[in-house]
Structures are given as C-alpha cells and as structure tokens.
Design an enzyme around this catalytic site. Structure first.
Site, PDB file in Angstrom:
ATOM      1  N   GLU A 299     -65.020  27.240  27.580  1.00 15.43           N
ATOM      2  CA  GLU A 299     -64.280  28.473  27.872  1.00 15.43           C
ATOM      3  C   GLU A 299     -63.424  28.386  29.140  1.00 15.43           C
ATOM      4  O   GLU A 299     -63.461  29.306  29.965  1.00 15.43           O
ATOM      5  CB  GLU A 299     -65.264  29.648  27.992  1.00 15.43           C
ATOM      6  CG  GLU A 299     -66.018  29.916  26.707  1.00 15.43           C
ATOM      7  CD  GLU A 299     -66.909  31.156  26.795  1.00 15.43           C
ATOM      8  OE1 GLU A 299     -66.859  31.961  25.853  1.00 15.43           O
ATOM      9  OE2 GLU A 299     -67.649  31.316  27.785  1.00 15.43           O
TER      10      GLU A 299
HETATM   11  C1  ACM Z   1     -71.076  29.263  26.152  1.00 12.05           C
HETATM   12  O1  ACM Z   1     -71.758  30.082  25.540  1.00 12.05           O
HETATM   13  N1  ACM Z   1     -70.028  29.655  26.839  1.00 12.05           N
HETATM   14  C2  ACM Z   1     -71.403  27.851  26.137  1.00 12.05           C
END
Ligand code: ACM
Length: 524
Positions: A299
């Site tokens: 992310e």
């Molecule tokens: C995640 O849940 N951002 C690995």
C-alpha cells in the site's frame, strides 16, 4: 449417539492419527515429573512443565531421565537444524505420543517435535488432570504457521506479547510476525534515531499514547520477546514497513520523505532514505535471532511506480545483505525484484473487498482523491500473485477474506454483555462473517496456486479497533485455533468436528488470561 473421539480428546489442531487405547486413564497428580533426555534439554522441560500446570496446585517438576510421568524421548538420528523453516527436512516436527495409565511418552527426532507432542498431551488433559489412554502420530502440513500482530495501532507491552506467544505455541504455530512500524507510530528503538520512538514526533503526538507506560520496545525488550518465543519454538519476524505506511517516520524525519500528494499517503524517497534503510535494517537484523526480515512493501499509495520499484529493489537488497531472508507483502512483485531467496506474502485475494463507493459514502469529500489512488493500486492486485509465482519466490497465504482476524462476528454471542464489543471491535469496512464461514477453505485447495500448497499460512490481526488485551482475545478466539488446524493438519477436517474439539478449550483460555474470547453461539 455415543460420545465422539473429538469430544473425548479435544485436540486442535487435529493430529494425523489418534486412536484411543482402552478405557484406562492417566492421572497427572499434583507434582508430575517431566523427564527430558539430557541436561541440555532442561529448558525444553521447563516450557513443557508450564503446559502441564493446568490447575491451581499442580506444580510439575523437570528431571533428566525416563523416571517421569511425561517422558520426552529423542529417537533416531537428530537432523541438523536449519534456521530457515522452509529448509527443514520432512519429519522435523513429527512426533509420536503414547499415553497409558502410568504416564505418557513423546518420541521425536528433534526437541521441536517433542514440544509439539507435549502440546498435544497437554490438550488431552481434562479439567481434573486426567488423560485418556491413546496413541497419536503426527506431523505438520506446512512449515510456516504464523500470526502477524499489529503492535502499532495498539501497543502491547512485553508481558502481553509473551501471552500471545504462549497461545501460538499451544496451537503449534511457529511464527510471530511483529508489525513494528506504520503511519501512526514506530515501536522499536533504533540507535541514533530517537525521534522514531518519541510519541511527540508522531502524527498524533502525545495523544496517540496507549496508556501511561513506554510506547515502544527497547532493544532489551525485543531481545526478551525473541528469546521467550524461541524457547517455545516460535520464530519472531520483525517487519519494518517500507516505503509506504510511513507517516510517522516522515513526521519525525521529514528529510526522508518522497513527494507525496497528501500527508496521509506519505512514503519514503528511494534516494533520500537509502542510508536510513541500511541503518535500520542493519540494526534490526543484528537484534533478531531468526532468519527473516520483513520489509513491508504494501500500500505505497500515490508513489510513482518507478520510485516504488527502485525502493523495493533497494530494501530487498539491503535486507538480503544483512544475511536474512527478506519477506515482503505481495505488492513487492510489482518491482520485479523478488527472487526465490525471498518470501512474498499474499493478502489481497479474489474476494478481498475494497469498496471505493462505500468508502466515499462515509468519508469527507476532501479524502475522495485518496480513495481513488488506493483503488487504482488495488486494481493491480490480481497480477501480484502470478508475478510472484513466476519469479519463483515462495508465497505465504494471508488472504484478508479468511486470515485477517480483525473482522466482526456475524453470529450472536451467548453472552449478551458482549454485544457492545461485537459492534465496536473489528474493521468496520469488512463484512462480518461467522466462525463457520471462515472455516470453509483449505490451503491445499487454493486454485491460485494451481494445486501446489503455499509455503505457509499466516493470519493477521490489525489493531485499529483494538483498545485493550480483551479486545484482542475477542478477535483471536475462537478463530485462531481454526487457522492452526488449516496450517498444521494434513487431512481436511470438517466444521462440526472442529467445533466439537475447540469448544473444549474455553476453560484453558480463561486460565491463561484469554477470558475475553468471543462466546460464539455457533461454537459454544
Ligand atoms: C496489509 O493489510 N496492508 C498488508
């Protein structure tokens, strides 16, 4: 209908073979002896003794030799012990357990196998300290059986982390992944970087403290956790989440930041932060006895692809240069830099839900562009696992739909007093699911792996909604033992049978400080 084997001996995860060996029962007594094969294994004896302290007044003692109620016996050739869980020979954790009226014997080729067998024996004891005569033969399906614990959104002091280790060990997990850094805070002392662990330097400032104590692990705390875990055959995998999830780092050290479109989407610049990455990963590697170093990679919303690829290649290279095996979330596959020497962690499965519309509906308009950026990243997610598999990197299964435990319960509780917690604890954007629904998968049958099994299974508990240890207990239990069964048990087990076994564990959870568990009407 008679009482089933599963109700008589509530073993979770279910061993490969269990047979009852007659009507006799073994009685533990108040001072049971745990016999270890040599003085070198007295430490093993002590952690096994803890497993047997099942009731007030039961005080096991550890002796060397076979004159004992629980005998731990090494047999055959003890194989070399590669540090890497994925390199262990078949049978490394296998054990046999035989219980008769005069006592029990665990036989295995390794200390680890003896410990796994001892956990099975401990589960076979009922509340009165008696166990049925039986024979068990067992070995795990997967070499990596883990839990990722988010200690950023909720800081758990050392003693609470140890309680998590105890729980993992009892269910034959062998990995505790500590998610040590994120946008809100940084939880591990780094020499020469005091601002990382100073709440005054975090985005939420002093207001982000959890309680009044220290808000991070010192180096000695971390050593204490890893040593405690290692004594229980649990490997700690530290995660430094790079280059995204970095709001806390860039608040403390703004010179490390890349050009972000919004402070909430902060990321580290591959050039400006290269020295920082070497400094931090070098120190964390030196502190960590286990062979793995997790470099995050998830992310990094809003980071230009070229910069992400450059950063990820760099962080993987730096992690490998410390002598550790690098682990990264699935997005790292987009960098093209993963190799068979690394490990990737797959979390966005086909049924991962990122509902941009729903999020826009409950978020002020100023945040909508950020949601669009995140949505664009999730659109790339289906390509990650095929890319990772094509690169030859072993992949851990951590799919959010089945393995993220910060999900609300869909079924009722038998305790009306738990209804407030049920509405509060768990990620609001995930659809609530019942324990039974979450049981309906098997790592050997994941179509995404084309018939091969993943390298391991790792559950995750993210703690945005977790206010205290009882909230943690609420989300982990009774679901975590079901995941242990997916990762350990070779045969496919059914819900009714699993339920009949796991419901026998509630008294032990109470005794071990996990009394906040969810009284799922579906399980109990
Ligand atoms: C995640 O849940 N951002 C690995």
């Amino acid at each position: 209908m008679g009482v089933t084997l599963s109700e008589t001996v509530p073993l979770v995860p279910l061993p490969r073979h269990v047979t009852l060996a007659g009507p006799g029962r073994f009685r533990l007594g108040a001072r049971p002896r745990v016999g270890v094969p040599s003085a070198e294994l007295l430490g093993l004896g002590r952690v096994v003794a803890e497993l047997l302290a099942t009731a007030p007044g039961v005080e096991p003692v550890v002796v060397v030799g076979a004159d004992a109620e629980l005998r731990l016996v090494l047999s055959g050739e003890t194989p070399a012990a590669p540090a890497d869980l994925l390199d262990r020979p078949a049978g490394y954790e296998a054990y046999e357990l035989e219980t008769g009226e005069s006592g029990a014997t665990v036989t295995a080729a390794t200390a680890e196998g003896l410990f796994r067998g001892a956990t099975t024996f401990a589960q076979s004891l009922d509340q009165d300290g008696t166990a049925p005569a039986m024979r068990v033969s067992d070995a795990p399906a997967l070499p990596w059986r883990g839990l990722s614990l988010d200690v950023v959104r909720r800081f758990f002091p050392v003693d609470q982390v140890k309680r998590v280790v105890d729980l993992l060990a009892r269910y034959k997990f062998n990995v505790l992944h500590l998610h040590l850094t994120d946008s809100q805070a940084w939880r591990l002392e780094i020499d020469g970087r005091p601002r990382l662990t100073d709440p005054a330097c975090w985005p939420g400032g002093e207001g982000s403290r959890n309680g009044t104590g220290r808000q991070h692990y010192t180096r000695d705390d971390f050593r204490e956790i890893t040593a405690y875990a290692a004594a229980r055959f649990v490997t700690v995998v530290p995660e430094i989440d790079l280059p995204g999830h970095s709001h806390a780092v860039v608040t403390a050290y703004p010179e490390l930041a890349g050009q972000a479109v919004h402070p909430l989407l902060a990321f580290l610049d591959p050039r400006a932060a290269a020295g920082f990455v070497e400094e931090v990963l070098g120190q964390v590697a030196e502190l960590t006895p286990g062979p793995y170093l997790h470099v995050g990679g998830d992310e990094a919303f809003g980071m230009p692809h070229e910069q992400y690829a450059e950063f990820t290649a760099m962080s993987l290279r730096v992690a490998r240069a410390t002598g550790k095996r690098a682990v990264a979330w699935q997005e790292a596959a987009r960098s093209g830099a993963l190799t068979p020497q690394d490990l990737a962690q797959w979390w966005v499965g086909a049924d991962h839900v990122f509902d941009a519309e729903e999020l826009r509906g409950r978020t002020p308009a100023e945040y909508h562009p950020l949601i669009d950026i995140a949505a664009a990243s999730f659109e790339l997610a289906p390509g990650d696992l095929p890319k990772a598999l094509a690169s030859g990197v072993p992949v851990l299964a951590s799919t959010s739909s089945t393995l993220y435990l910060d999900r609300q319960y869909a079924e009722d509780s038998l305790l009306p007093a738990q209804s407030e917690r049920r509405g509060r604890v768990g990620m609001a954007s995930y659809a609530p699911r019942t324990c039974r629904e979450l049981f309906d998968w098997h790592p050997g049958e994941l179509k995404e792996f084309g018939g091969a099994a993943p390298a391991g299974v790792e559950a995750a508990i993210w703690c945005e909604s977790v206010a205290d240890f009882d909230d943690l207990a609420f989300l982990l239990l009774p679901r975590l033992p079901a995941i242990a069964e997916k990762a350990w048990t070779q045969q496919v087990t059914g819900w009714a049978d699993h339920r009949a076994r796991v419901r026998g564990h509630a008294a032990a959870w109470e005794r071990l400080g996990w009394g906040g568990y969810y009284r799922s009407a579906e399980v109990f």
